[in-house]
Design an enzyme around this catalytic site. Sequence first.
Site, mmCIF file in Angstrom:
data_model
loop_
_atom_site.group_PDB
_atom_site.id
_atom_site.type_symbol
_atom_site.label_atom_id
_atom_site.label_comp_id
_atom_site.label_asym_id
_atom_site.label_seq_id
_atom_site.Cartn_x
_atom_site.Cartn_y
_atom_site.Cartn_z
ATOM 1 N N ALA A 17 38.790 30.691 47.642
ATOM 2 C CA ALA A 17 39.529 30.799 46.386
ATOM 3 C C ALA A 17 41.025 30.695 46.656
ATOM 4 C CB ALA A 17 39.211 32.131 45.700
ATOM 5 N N PHE B 299 27.280 37.642 42.289
ATOM 6 C CA PHE B 299 27.532 36.205 42.208
ATOM 7 C C PHE B 299 27.214 35.673 40.807
ATOM 8 C CE2 PHE B 299 26.319 35.714 46.992
ATOM 9 C CZ PHE B 299 27.543 36.253 47.350
ATOM 10 N N ARG C 228 37.108 21.943 40.837
ATOM 11 C CA ARG C 228 38.303 22.566 40.278
ATOM 12 C C ARG C 228 38.718 23.744 41.128
ATOM 13 N NH1 ARG C 228 38.090 26.409 35.189
ATOM 14 N NH2 ARG C 228 37.511 27.763 36.951
ATOM 15 N N HIS D 17 19.638 21.140 47.931
ATOM 16 C CA HIS D 17 20.864 21.596 48.595
ATOM 17 C C HIS D 17 20.771 23.112 48.745
ATOM 18 C CE1 HIS D 17 25.074 21.228 49.857
ATOM 19 N NE2 HIS D 17 25.349 22.271 49.110
ATOM 20 N N GLU E 288 24.983 24.028 52.780
ATOM 21 C CA GLU E 288 26.373 24.445 52.604
ATOM 22 C C GLU E 288 26.675 25.637 53.508
ATOM 23 O OE1 GLU E 288 28.363 25.005 48.594
ATOM 24 O OE2 GLU E 288 28.391 27.079 49.325
ATOM 25 N N LYS F 214 33.252 13.309 35.041
ATOM 26 C CA LYS F 214 33.331 13.316 36.513
ATOM 27 C C LYS F 214 32.555 12.136 37.096
ATOM 28 C CE LYS F 214 32.298 17.855 36.924
ATOM 29 N NZ LYS F 214 32.116 19.185 37.573
ATOM 30 N N SER G 231 20.099 19.238 52.234
ATOM 31 C CA SER G 231 21.487 19.361 52.672
ATOM 32 C C SER G 231 21.840 20.835 52.659
ATOM 33 C CB SER G 231 22.424 18.552 51.771
ATOM 34 O OG SER G 231 22.265 18.915 50.406
ATOM 35 N N ARG H 40 23.464 31.711 57.198
ATOM 36 C CA ARG H 40 22.265 32.332 57.781
ATOM 37 C C ARG H 40 21.167 31.279 57.802
ATOM 38 N NH1 ARG H 40 22.524 37.916 54.205
ATOM 39 N NH2 ARG H 40 24.439 38.736 55.143
ATOM 40 N N ASP I 82 30.178 21.024 28.280
ATOM 41 C CA ASP I 82 29.989 21.092 29.728
ATOM 42 C C ASP I 82 29.379 19.790 30.258
ATOM 43 O OD1 ASP I 82 30.277 22.479 32.105
ATOM 44 O OD2 ASP I 82 28.342 23.489 31.950
ATOM 45 N N ASP J 249 37.824 28.141 42.201
ATOM 46 C CA ASP J 249 37.929 29.456 41.575
ATOM 47 C C ASP J 249 39.383 29.893 41.523
ATOM 48 O OD1 ASP J 249 35.146 29.648 41.368
ATOM 49 O OD2 ASP J 249 34.996 30.418 43.425
ATOM 50 N N ALA K 268 33.309 26.790 29.853
ATOM 51 C CA ALA K 268 33.011 25.695 28.930
ATOM 52 C C ALA K 268 32.892 26.207 27.498
ATOM 53 C CB ALA K 268 31.724 24.994 29.338
ATOM 54 N N TYR L 196 26.587 23.034 36.286
ATOM 55 C CA TYR L 196 26.015 24.328 35.938
ATOM 56 C C TYR L 196 24.811 24.156 35.016
ATOM 57 C CZ TYR L 196 29.888 27.006 37.916
ATOM 58 O OH TYR L 196 30.791 27.586 38.777
ATOM 59 N N TYR M 75 35.590 25.952 50.509
ATOM 60 C CA TYR M 75 37.045 26.114 50.460
ATOM 61 C C TYR M 75 37.292 27.420 49.735
ATOM 62 C CZ TYR M 75 41.573 23.533 50.328
ATOM 63 O OH TYR M 75 42.840 23.053 50.533
#
Length: 306
Positions: A64, A231, A120, A281, A30, A180, A28, A287, A173, A122, A167, A160, A62
Amino acid sequence: MLASTNSQITQQSSAPLAIGKRSAVKVSFEFFPPKTEKMAENLWQTVKRLEPLDPSFVSVTYGAGGTTRDRTHEAVSRIRNETRMDPAAHLTCVGASVAEIEEIAEEYWQSGIKHIVALRGDPPEGEARFKARKDGFAGSVELIEHLKKLHDFEISVGCYPEIHPDAASSLADLDYLKRKMDAGATRAITQFFFDPETYLRFLDRALAQGIDIPIIPGILPVTSYSNIKKFSAQCGMQVPAWLTHLFEGIEEDAATRKLVAAMVASEQCRILQKAGVSDFHFYTLNRADLVYAVCHSMGVRPNPAS
């Protein structure tokens, strides 16, 4: 999807898995919504380049603070209407009330987009930590619960492998990831990582906590080492010394950097495949070439029947 132990890492064959056959691996992708017309054209070229690989789904992020809400919706809708791919829309708790998020979710459902990546989100630019609005959701668990009450959305969530920066502990965490799942999440997608052992240890810990939804490894090919450092600092991920060494001296050498990046990501995925991982994923950064090359190395090829 998978099960693994750390000992599997040491039992790797040196031969590529993809030689002579198409793989059963599922992938998949993103994407992020474009800010300009030129970026929109580049995104669409990336989408069309990767479409023949028949991904399980693709997602659109989506910004920040909810800053790309309209562009996210436009990109998701175009993918839905003009490709064979199944798009998922990111939806966050930041910058919107419960009523506004409910309206967005309803619009997605009515337009046939029934897969949400619920996060949640950023904090807005200039703010160090997430702060819930009085009329908003306190976090992703509440968002997931509300979405499932609205409609039977398919819901992916983030996790994560090295611990969320906010956390209190790694156990806390994992506890939140379990919440969830219990709220209705159907899969988790990890933040990027570079050492396969990090992901496999995380799987073992998650299973021990009763988390039995698929946990998909998030793979980020290194297009720019300086960006990876940035990042990683933002999301609390470790950059291993071996990765730093590999990219030393080639930050201005795009051709060599691209070859090294393809090697690193392909080897990472090969090791995970050998450990039993069958779903990946990719964070494409809009790119296509690096991602396409890594998929090819795993045996993910265009379907001749498509």
